[in-house]
Design a protein around this motif. Sequence first.
Motif, PDB file in Angstrom:
ATOM      1  N   ASN A  95      -9.322  -4.155  -4.038  1.00  0.00           N
ATOM      2  CA  ASN A  95      -8.553  -3.413  -3.052  1.00  0.00           C
ATOM      3  C   ASN A  95      -7.627  -2.417  -3.751  1.00  0.00           C
ATOM      4  O   ASN A  95      -6.895  -2.803  -4.675  1.00  0.00           O
ATOM      5  N   VAL A  96      -7.647  -1.170  -3.319  1.00  0.00           N
ATOM      6  CA  VAL A  96      -6.848  -0.138  -3.990  1.00  0.00           C
ATOM      7  C   VAL A  96      -5.980   0.664  -3.029  1.00  0.00           C
ATOM      8  O   VAL A  96      -5.247   1.561  -3.460  1.00  0.00           O
ATOM      9  N   GLY A  97      -6.015   0.367  -1.732  1.00  0.00           N
ATOM     10  CA  GLY A  97      -5.183   1.119  -0.811  1.00  0.00           C
ATOM     11  C   GLY A  97      -5.278   0.606   0.605  1.00  0.00           C
ATOM     12  O   GLY A  97      -6.127  -0.235   0.933  1.00  0.00           O
ATOM     13  N   VAL A  98      -4.391   1.105   1.465  1.00  0.00           N
ATOM     14  CA  VAL A  98      -4.357   0.731   2.883  1.00  0.00           C
ATOM     15  C   VAL A  98      -4.012   1.976   3.695  1.00  0.00           C
ATOM     16  O   VAL A  98      -3.203   2.804   3.270  1.00  0.00           O
ATOM     17  N   ALA A  99      -4.637   2.117   4.869  1.00  0.00           N
ATOM     18  CA  ALA A  99      -4.293   3.177   5.816  1.00  0.00           C
ATOM     19  C   ALA A  99      -3.988   2.534   7.164  1.00  0.00           C
ATOM     20  O   ALA A  99      -4.627   1.539   7.539  1.00  0.00           O
TER      21      ALA A  99
END
Length: 279
Positions: free
Chosen positions: A23-27
């Motif tokens: 996992n490298v990000g969230v929006a």
Amino acid sequence: MKTKYTFTVLRYIHDVVTGEFANVGVALYAPDVRFLGAACASTYGRLSKFFGGVEGEHIKRLLRHVEAGIDEVGEKLVGGLPFEKADSDVTSWVKRVLPIDDSSLQFSPPGGGLTNDPRATLEELYERFVERYSRRAEPPSRTDEEIWPIFKKPLAERQILPHMRPKRITAKDYEHEFPYAWKNGVWNTCEAVSFDLVEAGSVVEKANAWLGRGVNLQESDERFKLYLLLGKPREQRLLTSFIKAKNILHKMPCDHELVTEDEASEFAELVEKELKHEG
């Protein structure tokens, strides 16, 4: 007052075949307050720790592009950018910045909930799915390239390597070049395959991929035998999956043999005997 939101997690897919990811990000998108924002990792050290050989600067640029692109669309939303009812899901917005395809960066299926503060919830989700995930990550997996030296050493000690060469097996719909092969009546091909992975599902899926390869190569007009040199999982929890993987590999219709890393010396002895017999 609480408002509805949907979110999606950005994943770095290291290997599409095995499905290994980090996992490298969230929006996050909250339509009633016209909020759309993203938070992405700013470093790639954790990816190198997981997988090795990651093109760090390239990944960093991609993550900056994704975060900036989503934030830019979010600013336009605040400024009155028109949107359709169908855009109540975060996925419809993020795909404008990162189209859904088979690239190494992919968004997960959306989740959702209620929030009083979309920005704070975005930060909480980033902590939960990216930062915390990173801290509890499993030890890094071993690549195929890291398994080969285990078998290479006893072969080199017996001065066998100079007698081995790459060999391409060609079938009707598929071909594959094995890095090392020797001839003893028929071509004997070998390749190192790591099953020392991060997730149990990845172990089984990698075996499935090799099963498909074996099925296709079986249609070759050239007779050959395949030796798969297997790297075993170091994690006890993955051993059951490794047994399943070997069962799947044994379904390959081509003549084959599975050799685990603790059998590397015996494998070198076998190759030496076959080369002497051929000579």
